[in-house]
Every structure is written in structure tokens, then in C-alpha cells.
Design a protein around this motif. Structure first.
Motif, PDB file in Angstrom:
ATOM      1  N   THR A 171       0.834  -1.206   0.000  1.00 31.86           N
ATOM      2  CA  THR A 171       0.000   0.000   0.000  1.00 31.86           C
ATOM      3  C   THR A 171       0.868   1.254   0.000  1.00 31.86           C
ATOM      4  OG1 THR A 171      -1.677  -1.210   1.265  1.00 31.86           O
ATOM      5  CG2 THR A 171      -1.889   1.181   1.182  1.00 31.86           C
ATOM      6  N   LYS A 174       2.154   1.802  -3.479  1.00 28.97           N
ATOM      7  CA  LYS A 174       1.148   2.377  -4.375  1.00 28.97           C
ATOM      8  C   LYS A 174       1.089   3.892  -4.203  1.00 28.97           C
ATOM      9  CE  LYS A 174      -1.868  -1.696  -4.634  1.00 28.97           C
ATOM     10  NZ  LYS A 174      -3.186  -2.264  -4.250  1.00 28.97           N
ATOM     11  N   TYR A 364      -0.700   6.260   5.847  1.00 31.49           N
ATOM     12  CA  TYR A 364      -0.048   5.925   4.575  1.00 31.49           C
ATOM     13  C   TYR A 364       0.259   7.195   3.778  1.00 31.49           C
ATOM     14  CZ  TYR A 364      -1.163   1.015   5.379  1.00 31.49           C
ATOM     15  OH  TYR A 364      -1.221  -0.253   5.899  1.00 31.49           O
ATOM     16  N   PHE A 430      -5.954   4.183  -0.555  1.00 33.98           N
ATOM     17  CA  PHE A 430      -5.751   3.605   0.773  1.00 33.98           C
ATOM     18  C   PHE A 430      -7.075   3.095   1.351  1.00 33.98           C
ATOM     19  CE2 PHE A 430      -2.614   7.220   0.592  1.00 33.98           C
ATOM     20  CZ  PHE A 430      -1.556   6.432   0.190  1.00 33.98           C
TER      21      PHE A 430
END
Length: 430
Positions: A171, A174, A364, A430
Motif C-alpha cells: 500500500t 502504491k 499511509y 488507501f
């Protein structure tokens, strides 16, 4: 109280000249030795150290460093550059843009900002100067494009940062890929506008260079460069498709690099590969030690419940999450300008990301934004490893480069802040 004391111990170790990793360990160990009320003991610290040494993300970091080193020695950068030049080299502003695109592709190979800046900058800067582009502009564009290696996977800072705060690595990758590509597009637009306003170098030299590449014919250029171009496609495709784990992808990238460099391009032999691998492993060891120490610090902060206490204290002061995020990014930007980016992240990420997350921020998005602003420390004085690398390469005055850097720096920081502070931009990630 204990959180403040561990900070005091850490500051004392730094003042006494103890290396950063040693300062972290000493501060964590001193607390239970001095205060019996400490919620952890030496046995727990030993367990944290073992867990840090066994942390699985350390494996792909080292293996990707090896892969990037092999491909750098194998001179894949020139192959990628020539493919872009074949199609775009005669368009206004596109020689600097081709350099940015080459850096973005190479970022998806090496995982290291300094490696990207050195490989792409060392090759592209003399070409751009020969074509008549303004030296300070070329240097700044290549520096900014080079530090995208901090963001575009497989990024070493993203990998270690995810480990500091126990976030899912895929994640994080990404998010880093999206922000890295977005900043790359902004740099491309800035370069195009700059060249339209300030001139596009020497048209005759640019045309001759472009025609020299085209004279080789599409088949020859494509055949020569396709293997280099496929490398980032292979790495990112395997990671994001889920066909292999990050560690497995790293191993595949090393095998691919050896095959391409030894048997296809023949730019390395087996003895050169072995020497490159040995050097890469040796260079990665300090980073692995720092990763282990940062994980010890992170576990210590969790044991002291520091993120919750700090978040509650900030909430009681009436400061909103947006202001907290802005302060974190500002602090990381300033810290990155005065010390090694990896060290700055090891010090603050285990504390600030959980604090912001406890206040409702997306951890994130914040981690990716922190890595982005930290990357700017590589090109800003007084630390600026990539900046000083380019000062040596270009022989340009420091003041001239810093002045030229202002607009790209603002654009870079604005993109990082938008990514982190506007949830609608990243909610699909996310």
C-alpha cells in the motif's frame, strides 16, 4: 515524563558525539536502568533488537540495492534515454523532459535517489549542455528528477519507513508511485513552460543529435533499448499485480539484471557482477543497522504509549489535524536540510506518524508525504548530498543553483502537501 527523559538521554548522546544508531540504543537502554517505573526492561529491548534484525523488509531493501547497482554498472540509462529521444527528441523542451522521463524509469529500477541522480545526471547533463540548454536549469531539473528515486518503488526510504510504523508495504508503494509520477508530470510541465519562455537550446545541435539516433532505425533502437525499458515494467508489474511478493520481485530483478548486463548488453562480466554485488552489500549494512535501531525506538514509543499521550496533549491545545500535518512536514523538511534523510526519518517517523494517525490522519498518505519532503533535503543546503554532487559535476555557483531551485522546490512541496492534506485525492489508494 519518561518520554521527555528518553528525548533528553538521546540529545545528550548526540551532544557527546555518539553516532545516531548508538544514541537511539543508549537512550532506550538507559531509561529502564535509571527508572524502575519504566514499563519495559532490558529483556524486552533484546526481543525488539532480534525482531528488528529479523525484519523481513530488510531483505528486499538489500536485494533491490544490488539490482540497482548492477543496472547502473550495466549502463541501462543510455538505452532508456535513446528510446525516448527517438520519438520525442526534436520537440520543444523535450530533451530536458526526456531526461526527467529517463530518471523516472530508472527510479523504478534502482530504489535509490542518489543512484538515480548520479547515473542519469552524469549521463544527461553533458548532453543537455552540449545542446545549448542553460546549465543551472539542467542541473536543477536533473536533481529534482533524481530524488524521485525516494518515491517511485522500489524505494528504500518507503520500504524502511513502512517498517518503522508497521504499515503494509504494498500500500505504501502504491502511494509512493502515484505521488512520484504526479511530481514527475509537474516537473515535465515546468520544463516545457521554461523552455518555451527561455529558449530551447541550440536547435541545430538538438536536431543533429536526434537524427543521429533516428538514423539507427526504429528496429535497432527498440531492440537495443527494450530490455532496459522492460525492467521497471517487470518490477512494478510483479509487485502491484500480486503475482510475487516484494522480496521475490527483488530477487527476480537481480536475476534479470545479471542476464541483461552479461548476456544481452555485455556491459558486465561475471567477475564484474560479483564485485558489484559485494560493494552493494557492504554499502547497505549501515542502513540495515539504522533500520533495526529505528524499530527498537518504535517499539519503545509504543511501550511508553507515547503517540497517544502526545496526540492527547496536542488535542488539548486545540490544534487541528491539518495544522499538525503541516507542522510535521515543515519539521521534516527543515530536518532533512540539516542531516541525512534516513537518519531524520529514523528519529521522527516512529513518533510523528502514529501521533497524526491517532488524530485521524491517514498514516499511509502522511508517510509518503514525509518521504517526499525528506527527498528535498538531498538537494537543499547545507546537507544536500545530491546538490553537492551536482556542484562537483556542473561547476556552477551554489547561489545560482539554489536560485534556480526555488520554483521546482515550491512545486515539489505543494504536491506533497496536497497528497497528504486532501483526503479525496488519495481515498481510492488507501
Amino acid at each position: 515524563m519518561l518520554v521527555m527523559l528518553i528525548g533528553l538521554f538521546f540529545g545528550l548522546m548526540i551532544f557527546l558525539g555518539v553516532p545516531l544508531f548508538g544514541s537511539i540504543v543508549c537512550a532506550v537502554v538507559l531509561l529502564p536502568l535509571v527508572f524502575s517505573s519504566c514499563p519495559y526492561g532490558v529483556a524486552e529491548i533484546a526481543d525488539w533488537a532480534v525482531s528488528g534484525a529479523n525484519y523481513s523488509a530488510g531483505i528486499p531493501i538489500v536485494v533491490f540495492i544490488i539490482s540497482g547497482a548492477l543496472m547502473s554498472k550495466g549502463k541501462l540509462t543510455q538505452k532508456i534515454f535513446d528510446i525516448f529521444d527517438y520519438f520525442l527528441g526534436d520537440k520543444t523542451g523535450f530533451m530536458p523532459i526526456i531526461s526527467i522521463m529517463t530518471a523516472m524509469f530508472y527510479s523504478a529500477i534502482s530504489g535509490s535517489a542518489t543512484a538515480v541522480a548520479a547515473a542519469v545526471g552524469g549521463m544527461c547533463y553533458p548532453i543537455l549542455i552540449e545542446m545549448g540548454y542553460e546549465p543551472a536549469f539542467c542541473a536543477v531539473i536533473l536533481m529534482c528528477a533524481g530524488v524521485l528515486g525516494f518515491l517511485i518503488p522500489p524505494s528504500t526510504p518507503l520500504t524502511s519507513g513502512a517498517g518503522f510504523v508497521s504499515l503494509d508495504l504494498l500500500t505504501v508503494y502504491k502511494g509512493g508511485a502515484v505521488l512520484g509520477i504526479a511530481i514527475g508530470v509537474v516537473l515535465i510541465l515546468y520544463s516545457y513552460i521554461y523552455c518555451r519562455r527561455h529558449g530551447n537550446g541550440d536547435p541545430e545541435i538538438i536536431h543533429n543529435h536526434h537524427m543521429k539516433v533516428r538514423s539507427r532505425g526504429f528496429v535497432a533502437v527498440f531492440k537495443d533499448g527494450i530490455w532496459a525499458l522492460l525492467c521497471p515494467v517487470l518490477i512494478l508489474g510483479l509487485i502491484f499485480s500480486g503475482l510475487t511478493t516484494v522480496a521475490q520481485t527483488a530477487v527476480i530483478s537481480v536475476i534479470y539484471a545479471i542476464i541483461i548486463c552479461v548476456f544481452v548488453y555485455k556491459t558486465l562480466d561475471f567477475s564484474g557482477c560479483i564485485e558489484t554485488i559485494q560493494n552493494a552489500i557492504r554499502d547497505s549494512l549501515p542502513m540495515l543497522v539504522m533500520l533495526m535501531c529505528a524499530l527498537i525506538l518504535s517499539s519503545c514509543m509504543k511501550a511508553l504509549d507515547a503517540p497517544t499521550m502526545i496526540a492527547n496533549a496536542i488535542a488539548n491545545m486545540g490544534i487541528g489535524v491539518t495544522a499538525v500535518i503541516a507542522l510535521i512536514l515543515l519539521a521534516m523538511t527543515l530536518l532533512g536540510a540539516f542531516m541525512d534523510s534516513g537518519a531524520a526519518m529514523a528519529m521522527l517517523v516512529p513518533v510523528v506518524v502514529p501521533v497524526a494517525a491517532a488524530m485521524g490522519a491517514n498514516p499511509y498518505a502522511l508517510l509518503v508525504a514525509v518521504v517526499a519532503v525528506q527527498s528535498m533535503g538531498l538537494i537543499t543546503p547545507p546537507f544536500g548530498l545530491v546538490l553537492f554532487m551536482f556542484l562537483s559535476l556542473t561547476k556552477q555557483p551554489l547561489g545560482k543553483l539554489v536560485k534556480q531551485l526555488i520554483v521546482p522546490f515550491i512545486l515539489f512541496m505543494a504536491m506533497a502537501c496536497l497528497f497528504c492534506m486532501v483526503p479525496g485525492l488519495t481515498s481510492w489508494l488507501f
